[in-house]
Design an enzyme around this catalytic site. Structure first.
Site, PDB file in Angstrom:
ATOM      1  N   LYS A 225       0.817  -1.222   0.000  1.00 14.81           N
ATOM      2  CA  LYS A 225       0.000   0.000   0.000  1.00 14.81           C
ATOM      3  C   LYS A 225       0.846   1.267   0.000  1.00 14.81           C
ATOM      4  CE  LYS A 225      -4.441  -1.774   1.163  1.00 14.81           C
ATOM      5  NZ  LYS A 225      -5.472  -2.077   2.138  1.00 14.81           N
ATOM      6  N   ARG A 265      -3.321 -10.073   4.838  1.00 15.18           N
ATOM      7  CA  ARG A 265      -3.707 -10.228   3.424  1.00 15.18           C
ATOM      8  C   ARG A 265      -2.586  -9.669   2.562  1.00 15.18           C
ATOM      9  NH1 ARG A 265      -5.800  -6.925  -0.464  1.00 15.18           N
ATOM     10  NH2 ARG A 265      -7.431  -7.715  -1.831  1.00 15.18           N
TER      11      ARG A 265
END
Ligand code: PMM
Length: 296
Positions: A225, A265
């Site tokens: 991210k 995840r």
């Protein structure tokens, strides 16, 4: 509550004795970190199986990019992308989570063999979602979400990001419980990068204990991210591309596992699978040492 017992278990899913690794299969042409690479059914299924081979405990299949400003795919297209991949992986015995904001996709994916519904909107994008998941008796991820983002980090204004995120997740958990999803089937997730800038994500990761205090297993999805790009770039630099953030992702996986996360995840599984196993070994060594101390 010890970190180990804080990890919890989710009814309806296998129980792992360490932080579980959720591998990502985005069946999309435009997801920000791996868009387009696994876009047809055969390569998506192959990729999911490769992730399991590398150590994924479950595979998260999604057919719609959630990145800020992404245009929504229509329902038929999402079904066309997701359901054959779920079916293909289920046939191989893989534990599957379906990443969707649509009740129809969740319902069909559950019928095709998915075990967990991962809706980044926590049931807010589609009013039919919670009834569908409740009726199926499926576990459900309640992620922190402040709505669809059009262009940039709108709605990402916080006076106290940890308290606000925790309070907003608690309110969603209450709504989900009222909708008939059982408490032992709820997973909570801080929603890193969703209406949050890099500083918000880092502060949330520093306070995972506050999420654990909600009393539900915690899922952490930091993989590749923006905030990792920011950290790696330093104050002036250019963030490295998403695919060069996997070592940083594995570092977060280790820290999240140590903090008691139920699952992480990730797109690149191997490094994270190693990281969570090392954390587990260290936790066991600590338990063993404590046991020996006690026996003296
Ligand atoms: N982030 C993305 C997609 N799905 N699901 C959960 N539960 N939590 C997240 O933070 C999350 C998610 C966006 O990342 P991707 O486009 O790389 O998959």
């Amino acid at each position: 509550m010890s970190k180990q017992s804080g990890r919890g278990r989710v009814a309806g899913l296998p129980q792992w004795d360490r932080c579980a690794v959720m591998g990502v299969v985005n069946v999309t042409p435009d997801s920000f970190s791996d868009g387009g690479r696994w876009f047809d059914t055969t390569s998506a299924v192959k990729h999911g199986l490769a992730l399991v081979e590398e150590g994924a405990d479950l595979v998260d299949v999604g057919g719609e990019s959630t990145r800020p400003g992404a245009t929504r795919v229509d329902e038929d297209e999402e079904l066309r992308r997701v359901i054959p991949v779920v079916r293909g992986l289920a046939a191989e015995g893989v534990t599957i989570s379906v990443d969707t904001m649509r009740a129809s996709v969740a319902e069909r994916a559950l019928a095709a063999g998915a075990a967990l519904v991962n809706d980044v909107s926590a049931g807010q994008a589609d009013p039919a979602m919670i009834p569908v998941v409740a009726a199926a008796g499926a576990p459900f991820v309640v992620m922190h979400w402040r709505g669809f983002l059009q262009g940039g980090n709108v709605r990402g204004v916080y006076a106290d990001v940890v308290s606000e995120v925790v309070d907003e997740i608690r309110a969603r958990v209450d709504a989900v419980l009222a909708g008939g999803i059982a408490p032992d089937r709820i997973v909570v997730d801080p929603g890193l990068g969703f209406s949050k800038d890099a500083e918000h994500d880092l502060v949330l990761l520093a306070h995972l204990d506050r999420l654990h205090a909600l009393g539900h297993p915690v899922l952490v999805a930091a993989s590749r991210k923006r905030f990792l790009g920011r950290v790696l770039a330093g104050p002036e630099g250019e963030p490295p591309p998403a695919r060069e953030r996997d070592a940083a992702t594995a570092a977060v996986s280790a820290l999240a596992a140590h903090a008691g996360a139920w699952a992480v995840r990730v797109h690149e599984v191997r490094a994270t699978a190693d990281a969570v196993r090392v954390v587990q070994a260290i936790e066991e060594a600590r338990g063993g040492a404590a046991g020996r101390e006690g026996a003296r």
